[in-house]
Design a protein around this motif. Structure first.
Motif, short mmCIF file in Angstrom:
data_model
loop_
_atom_site.label_atom_id
_atom_site.label_comp_id
_atom_site.label_asym_id
_atom_site.label_seq_id
_atom_site.Cartn_x
_atom_site.Cartn_y
_atom_site.Cartn_z
N HIS A 1 0.87 -1.19 0.00
CA HIS A 1 0.00 0.00 0.00
C HIS A 1 0.90 1.23 0.00
O HIS A 1 1.75 1.38 0.86
CB HIS A 1 -0.91 -0.01 1.22
CG HIS A 1 -1.72 -1.26 1.31
ND1 HIS A 1 -2.88 -1.43 0.59
CD2 HIS A 1 -1.53 -2.40 2.00
CE1 HIS A 1 -3.37 -2.63 0.84
NE2 HIS A 1 -2.57 -3.24 1.70
N PHE A 2 0.69 2.09 -0.98
CA PHE A 2 1.52 3.28 -1.14
C PHE A 2 0.76 4.53 -0.74
O PHE A 2 -0.40 4.68 -1.08
CB PHE A 2 1.94 3.44 -2.61
CG PHE A 2 2.70 2.27 -3.17
CD1 PHE A 2 4.06 2.12 -2.93
CD2 PHE A 2 2.06 1.31 -3.94
CE1 PHE A 2 4.76 1.05 -3.45
CE2 PHE A 2 2.75 0.23 -4.47
CZ PHE A 2 4.11 0.10 -4.22
N ASP A 3 1.43 5.43 -0.01
CA ASP A 3 0.91 6.78 0.16
C ASP A 3 2.04 7.73 -0.19
O ASP A 3 3.03 7.32 -0.79
CB ASP A 3 0.31 7.00 1.56
CG ASP A 3 1.32 6.97 2.69
OD1 ASP A 3 2.52 7.22 2.46
OD2 ASP A 3 0.91 6.69 3.83
N ASP A 4 1.94 8.98 0.16
CA ASP A 4 2.94 9.96 -0.26
C ASP A 4 4.37 9.57 0.13
O ASP A 4 5.28 9.68 -0.67
CB ASP A 4 2.63 11.34 0.31
CG ASP A 4 1.39 11.94 -0.32
OD1 ASP A 4 1.02 11.51 -1.43
OD2 ASP A 4 0.80 12.84 0.29
N ARG A 5 4.55 9.12 1.37
CA ARG A 5 5.90 8.85 1.88
C ARG A 5 6.14 7.42 2.30
O ARG A 5 7.29 7.05 2.53
CB ARG A 5 6.17 9.74 3.09
CG ARG A 5 7.00 10.95 2.77
CD ARG A 5 7.59 11.59 4.01
NE ARG A 5 8.83 10.92 4.41
CZ ARG A 5 9.13 10.63 5.66
NH1 ARG A 5 8.31 10.91 6.63
NH2 ARG A 5 10.25 10.05 5.95
N THR A 6 5.10 6.61 2.47
CA THR A 6 5.28 5.28 3.04
C THR A 6 4.73 4.19 2.14
O THR A 6 3.63 4.31 1.60
CB THR A 6 4.57 5.18 4.42
OG1 THR A 6 5.09 6.21 5.26
CG2 THR A 6 4.82 3.84 5.08
N ALA A 7 5.52 3.13 2.00
CA ALA A 7 5.06 1.90 1.35
C ALA A 7 4.94 0.85 2.45
O ALA A 7 5.92 0.54 3.13
CB ALA A 7 6.05 1.45 0.28
N ARG A 8 3.72 0.33 2.64
CA ARG A 8 3.47 -0.68 3.66
C ARG A 8 3.30 -2.04 3.00
O ARG A 8 2.37 -2.24 2.22
CB ARG A 8 2.22 -0.33 4.47
CG ARG A 8 2.45 0.80 5.42
CD ARG A 8 1.20 1.10 6.27
NE ARG A 8 1.50 2.18 7.19
CZ ARG A 8 1.52 3.46 6.87
NH1 ARG A 8 1.27 3.83 5.64
NH2 ARG A 8 1.80 4.38 7.77
N PHE A 9 4.19 -2.96 3.33
CA PHE A 9 4.16 -4.31 2.78
C PHE A 9 3.31 -5.17 3.72
O PHE A 9 3.54 -5.18 4.92
CB PHE A 9 5.57 -4.89 2.73
CG PHE A 9 6.50 -4.21 1.75
CD1 PHE A 9 7.05 -4.94 0.71
CD2 PHE A 9 6.82 -2.87 1.87
CE1 PHE A 9 7.92 -4.33 -0.19
CE2 PHE A 9 7.69 -2.26 0.98
CZ PHE A 9 8.24 -2.99 -0.06
#
Length: 82
Positions: free
Chosen positions: A4-12
């Motif tokens: 899941h991508f947002d402006d600054r973080t990619a959560r695996f």
């Protein structure tokens, strides 16, 4: 999507597959000071490992699973808060 991508973080999360390699590479190129959260990752396709190795970005949250934590994280340079 396992990542899941947002402006600054990619959560695996869960099993992260080869289909995520190109979106991850594109996001890493576009994101300013990207933050990588592998805390919920249970498996990581080698294509994703290659993208992470090539990017050279620090891992903010390490994976919890023993294999990823003990074998993959040392290759990525361990967890360093971004």
């Amino acid at each position: 999507m396992p990542i899941h991508f947002d402006d600054r973080t990619a959560r695996f999360e869960g099993a992260c597959t080869v289909e995520e390699a190109i979106p991850l590479a594109e996001w890493l190129c576009a994101a300013e000071k990207p933050r990588l959260d592998l805390g919920g990752c249970t498996s990581l396709h080698t294509a994703l490992l290659q993208v992470l190795l090539a990017a050279g970005k620090p891992i903010a949250v390490p994976p919890q699973g023993a294999f990823l934590r003990d074998w993959v994280m040392p290759a990525l340079g361990d967890a360093h808060p971004a």
